[in-house]
Design an enzyme around this catalytic site. Structure first.
Site: not given
Ligand code: CP
Ligand code: NVA
Length: 302
Positions: A288, A100, A130, A127, A221, A260
């Protein structure tokens, strides 16, 4: 499939196979409890996480594998040593890298230099884990994705991009509704529209909430993603008409609500919708793990 960096790299058959495998793993987990026996996965996180971190860790465990979490206590990725050196060293011990990161460039660099598969666990652009889990959730609810009508409303971001690719590949009818200046990335829009045309789907972009016709699901989101330093007070008024509330749900006659998570209750969505009968948020969160396990088994199992 060598890596899992973006849904756009997948054919409709590959995406369909991943969704089918995820359903099989979810239905009969014990049949897969040795699928990753003897395999180790490094999880490299530059940003915070609840769902992604926990679902990968517990998911890998359920497949009989082992995982190791690395945060940024030793400094930002690429500071103490180059990302290339990081990737080549991790490849000496690990069988896969889940990462990540802030920048899509970092994930591509990791994948370029690693000799083991790299899985994108979120970057600024995509993502895909997701997106895959969300397609799984819609498949469970609706039986098929072809011609399914999905509206994403809010900020055009990494989650939007992955949903757009996934929907386009599966021939869905997607509408993206964003305030002016907050649309998804132009290149991603073009690519997703081309994929939608190839697969008998469609992708419509608009700023008008009134353009949303009857839908199967409505998705939102956060209005400000991790790593985006937009100030909330600067956008609050502009985004207010894009909040998902009961009035909007009734207006579009939508059976399902998706997010998400993490959500900002009372901001992009009301409590009433989050906690209502139409909400699929916990099914998405659970999925997930099953979706990611399908990716891991596809990339790693013998
Ligand atoms: N939806 C998602 O990726 O959640 P987190 O940021 O908690 O991993
Ligand atoms: N769009 C959000 C998703 C979090 C899971 C972010 O990148 O913060």
């Amino acid at each position: 499939m060598d890596n899992f960096l973006s849904l756009k790299q997948l054919t409709q058959t590959q995406l369909h196979d991943l969704l089918q495998l995820a359903q099989m793993i979810k239905a009969a987990p014990t049949q897969y409890n040795q699928a990753l026996a003897g395999k180790s996965v490094v999880m490299l996180f530059e940003k915070p996480s609840l769902r992604t971190r926990v679902s990968f860790d517990i998911g890998i465990n359920k497949l009989g594998g082992h995982c190791l979490y690395l945060d940024q206590q030793n400094g930002a990725l690429g500071q103490r040593e180059s990302i290339a050196d990081f990737a080549t060293n991790l490849s000496c011990w690990a069988d896969a890298i889940v990462a990540r990161v802030y920048s899509n460039k970092t994930i591509n660099e990791l994948a370029q230099h690693a000799s083991v598969p790299v899985i994108n666990a979120l970057c600024d652009l995509y993502h895909p884990c997701q997106g895959l889990a969300d397609l799984l959730t819609l498949t469970e609810q609706l039986g098929t994705l072809k011609n399914t009508k999905l509206t994403y409303i809010g900020d055009g971001n990494n989650v939007t991009h992955s949903l757009m690719y996934g929907a386009a590949i599966m021939g869905m009818k997607m509408t993206v509704v964003c305030p002016a200046g907050h649309f998804p990335d132009g290149q991603v829009v073009q690519e997703a529209q081309a994929l939608a045309a190839q697969n008998g789907g469609s992708l419509l972009l608009t700023s008008e909430v009134s353009d949303i016709g009857e839908q199967d699901a409505i998705y939102t989101d956060t209005w400000i993603s991790m790593g985006d330093n937009t100030s909330f007070t600067d956008i609050q008024q502009k985004f207010a008409p894009y909040q998902v509330n009961q009035t909007l749900m009734q207006q579009v006659g939508t059976p399902y609500f998706m997010h998400c998570l993490p959500a900002h209750r009372g901001v992009e969505v009301t409590d009433e919708v989050m906690d209502g009968e139409q909400s699929l948020i916990l099914q998405q969160a659970e999925n997930r793990m099953h979706a990611q396990n399908a990716v891991l088994v596809t990339l790693l199992a013998q």
